[in-house]
Scaffold this active site. Structure first.
Site, PDB file in Angstrom:
ATOM      1  N   THR A   1       0.839  -1.204   0.000  1.00  0.00           N
ATOM      2  CA  THR A   1       0.000   0.000   0.000  1.00  0.00           C
ATOM      3  C   THR A   1       0.873   1.253   0.000  1.00  0.00           C
ATOM      4  O   THR A   1       1.977   1.230   0.535  1.00  0.00           O
ATOM      5  CB  THR A   1      -0.874  -0.030   1.272  1.00  0.00           C
ATOM      6  OG1 THR A   1      -1.798  -1.099   1.126  1.00  0.00           O
ATOM      7  CG2 THR A   1      -1.610   1.261   1.508  1.00  0.00           C
TER       8      THR A   1
ATOM      9  N   THR B   1      -0.071   1.122   6.725  1.00  0.00           N
ATOM     10  CA  THR B   1       0.078  -0.014   5.822  1.00  0.00           C
ATOM     11  C   THR B   1       0.273  -1.263   6.653  1.00  0.00           C
ATOM     12  O   THR B   1       0.890  -1.226   7.706  1.00  0.00           O
ATOM     13  CB  THR B   1       1.266   0.163   4.857  1.00  0.00           C
ATOM     14  OG1 THR B   1       1.404  -1.051   4.092  1.00  0.00           O
ATOM     15  CG2 THR B   1       2.573   0.446   5.576  1.00  0.00           C
ATOM     16  N   GLY B   2      -0.270  -2.361   6.168  1.00  0.00           N
ATOM     17  CA  GLY B   2      -0.129  -3.608   6.916  1.00  0.00           C
ATOM     18  C   GLY B   2      -1.363  -4.461   6.748  1.00  0.00           C
ATOM     19  O   GLY B   2      -2.176  -4.226   5.855  1.00  0.00           O
TER      20      GLY B   2
ATOM     21  N   GLY C   1     -10.081  -3.366   2.985  1.00  0.00           N
ATOM     22  CA  GLY C   1      -9.100  -3.281   4.070  1.00  0.00           C
ATOM     23  C   GLY C   1      -9.250  -2.000   4.866  1.00  0.00           C
ATOM     24  O   GLY C   1     -10.275  -1.323   4.825  1.00  0.00           O
ATOM     25  N   ASP C   2      -8.205  -1.669   5.590  1.00  0.00           N
ATOM     26  CA  ASP C   2      -8.225  -0.482   6.461  1.00  0.00           C
ATOM     27  C   ASP C   2      -7.988   0.816   5.689  1.00  0.00           C
ATOM     28  O   ASP C   2      -8.408   1.894   6.136  1.00  0.00           O
ATOM     29  CB  ASP C   2      -7.135  -0.612   7.531  1.00  0.00           C
ATOM     30  CG  ASP C   2      -5.750  -0.701   6.904  1.00  0.00           C
ATOM     31  OD1 ASP C   2      -5.575  -1.506   5.955  1.00  0.00           O
ATOM     32  OD2 ASP C   2      -4.840   0.037   7.333  1.00  0.00           O
TER      33      ASP C   2
ATOM     34  N   ARG D   1     -13.752  -7.989  -0.256  1.00  0.00           N
ATOM     35  CA  ARG D   1     -13.036  -7.592   0.964  1.00  0.00           C
ATOM     36  C   ARG D   1     -12.501  -6.150   0.884  1.00  0.00           C
ATOM     37  O   ARG D   1     -11.926  -5.742  -0.114  1.00  0.00           O
ATOM     38  CB  ARG D   1     -11.889  -8.578   1.177  1.00  0.00           C
ATOM     39  CG  ARG D   1     -11.038  -8.308   2.413  1.00  0.00           C
ATOM     40  CD  ARG D   1      -9.781  -7.563   2.054  1.00  0.00           C
ATOM     41  NE  ARG D   1      -8.880  -7.425   3.194  1.00  0.00           N
ATOM     42  CZ  ARG D   1      -7.852  -6.580   3.212  1.00  0.00           C
ATOM     43  NH1 ARG D   1      -7.606  -5.828   2.169  1.00  0.00           N
ATOM     44  NH2 ARG D   1      -7.086  -6.492   4.265  1.00  0.00           N
TER      45      ARG D   1
ATOM     46  N   GLY E   1      -4.742  -5.312   7.016  1.00  0.00           N
ATOM     47  CA  GLY E   1      -5.851  -4.389   7.240  1.00  0.00           C
ATOM     48  C   GLY E   1      -6.818  -4.741   8.358  1.00  0.00           C
ATOM     49  O   GLY E   1      -7.284  -3.854   9.073  1.00  0.00           O
TER      50      GLY E   1
HETATM   51  N1  ASP Z   1      -3.528  -2.331   4.545  1.00  0.00           N
HETATM   52  C1  ASP Z   1      -3.786  -2.873   3.246  1.00  0.00           C
HETATM   53  C2  ASP Z   1      -5.027  -3.717   3.303  1.00  0.00           C
HETATM   54  O1  ASP Z   1      -5.204  -4.450   4.253  1.00  0.00           O
HETATM   55  C3  ASP Z   1      -2.682  -3.708   2.717  1.00  0.00           C
HETATM   56  C4  ASP Z   1      -1.346  -3.047   2.706  1.00  0.00           C
HETATM   57  O2  ASP Z   1      -1.041  -2.206   3.537  1.00  0.00           O
HETATM   58  O3  ASP Z   1      -0.550  -3.381   1.824  1.00  0.00           O
HETATM   59  O4  ASP Z   1      -5.785  -3.679   2.363  1.00  0.00           O
END
Ligand code: ASP
Length: 316
Positions: A182, A233-234, A212-213, A210, A236
């Site tokens: 992300t 980022t991470g 994400g965050d 789905r 989600g």
């Molecule tokens: N946070 C993002 C998600 O869960 C993924 C990412 O950070 O790469 O969609």
């Protein structure tokens, strides 16, 4: 004098030097630099934090290296569904999109929602319809294709069934690729206004529409002049459960923690406690920057008017 600042990230995860070639490292460094300069030049000319984060994120969305816009990962149906958000800390206005297809720059669409609609959050076909009305740039499916992401998806898709067959080699290969790509930016402009933007293709092989965050205001993206602007980022799901970005803001507002201390609390304690792998970047209205992660590495860069200029990939 007000400090102007910009920080960006291109995702966190198992980013190990031994898994990186010098060429790829150079490519990432160049891409991060390009994004940083695209946003910083706006701040330097006296432009707004919102314009700066949008420009920085668009630069990464246009780059195949990152999991956002053009380089978005494949869903389990082999398509690309993108999420993005932007927030203006000056007046708490926000715009977000989820599950959009064929939009060249989802952050541009999120900004259009913030600036030209009475809504905050649009999804799917409705968001695409709004994009058409706003003359937001669209691209055909081929634009979003990259062999690397395709192979990554195929390994993941095949990996699922191999995992059921207890093939350790396949599982190991998957773990190696466990990283999140992300992109996001936070900025503080010459008026002390702050903003945050985040954009993503989500997680490889994601199912069931789905989300994400990243597009969820307060989870993966948040900005408030009183406290901070945050882009995450991470993984989600834990970030949503932790309301991660807003929690940093709350701890600054109610507990009077500094930006760094509040981010440390969320990234290294609260998220770790619920297996929330990832990181975040933040800026406050004084122009202070922090970039924290609980993974091995995070693509990140920052610049301010007091001489700071860094581009980093691995842990410190
Ligand atoms: N946070 C993002 C998600 O869960 C993924 C990412 O950070 O790469 O969609």
């Amino acid at each position: 004098m007000q400090k102007i600042s910009l920080a960006i990230h291109g995702g966190a995860g198992t980013i190990l030097k031994e898994l990186m070639t010098p060429e790829l490292e150079q490519e990432y460094t160049r891409a991060l630099n390009e994004s940083l300069q695209a946003g910083y030049v706006i701040l330097k000319k006296g432009g707004s934090a919102v314009d700066a984060v949008q420009a920085a994120v668009m630069s990464m969305e246009d780059n195949l290296l990152f999991n956002a816009g053009r380089g978005s990962v494949f869903t389990n149906k082999g398509s690309h569904e993108m999420d993005a958000a932007v927030m203006d800390g000056y007046n708490l206005s926000a715009g977000a999109v989820a599950g959009v297809k064929n939009i060249r720059n989802p952050v541009e669409l999120a900004t259009a929602i913030m600036q030209h609609s009475n809504h905050v959050f649009l999804c799917g076909t409705g968001a695409n319809e709004f994009a058409l009305n706003q003359k937001i740039k669209m691209e055909p499916d081929e634009y979003f294709f990259s062999q690397f992401r395709y192979d990554q998806w195929k390994a993941m898709r095949d990996g699922d069934s191999y995992a059921l067959d207890h093939s350790n080699a396949k599982v190991e290969a998957l773990m190696k690729d466990k990283k999140f790509g992300t992109v996001g930016a936070v900025a503080c402009d010459k008026n002390g206004h702050i903003a945050a933007a985040t954009s993503t293709g989500g997680m490889t092989n994601k199912k069931y529409g789905r989300i994400g965050d990243s597009p969820v205001i307060g989870a993966g993206n948040y900005a408030n002049n009183k406290t901070c602007a945050i882009s995450c980022t991470g993984h989600g799901e834990p970030f949503i459960k932790a309301v991660a970005a807003y929690d940093v803001s709350c701890m600054m507002e109610y507990k009077k923690l500094s930006l760094y201390d509040a981010m440390y609390e969320v990234v290294n304690k609260k998220l770790v406690a619920i297996e929330g792998e990832g990181g975040m970047i933040g800026v406050d209205a004084a122009g202070n920057i922090a970039m924290l992660f609980n993974t091995v590495g995070m693509y990140r860069a920052a610049r301010n008017s007091h001489g700071l200029e860094v581009v980093k990939i691995y842990g410190d």
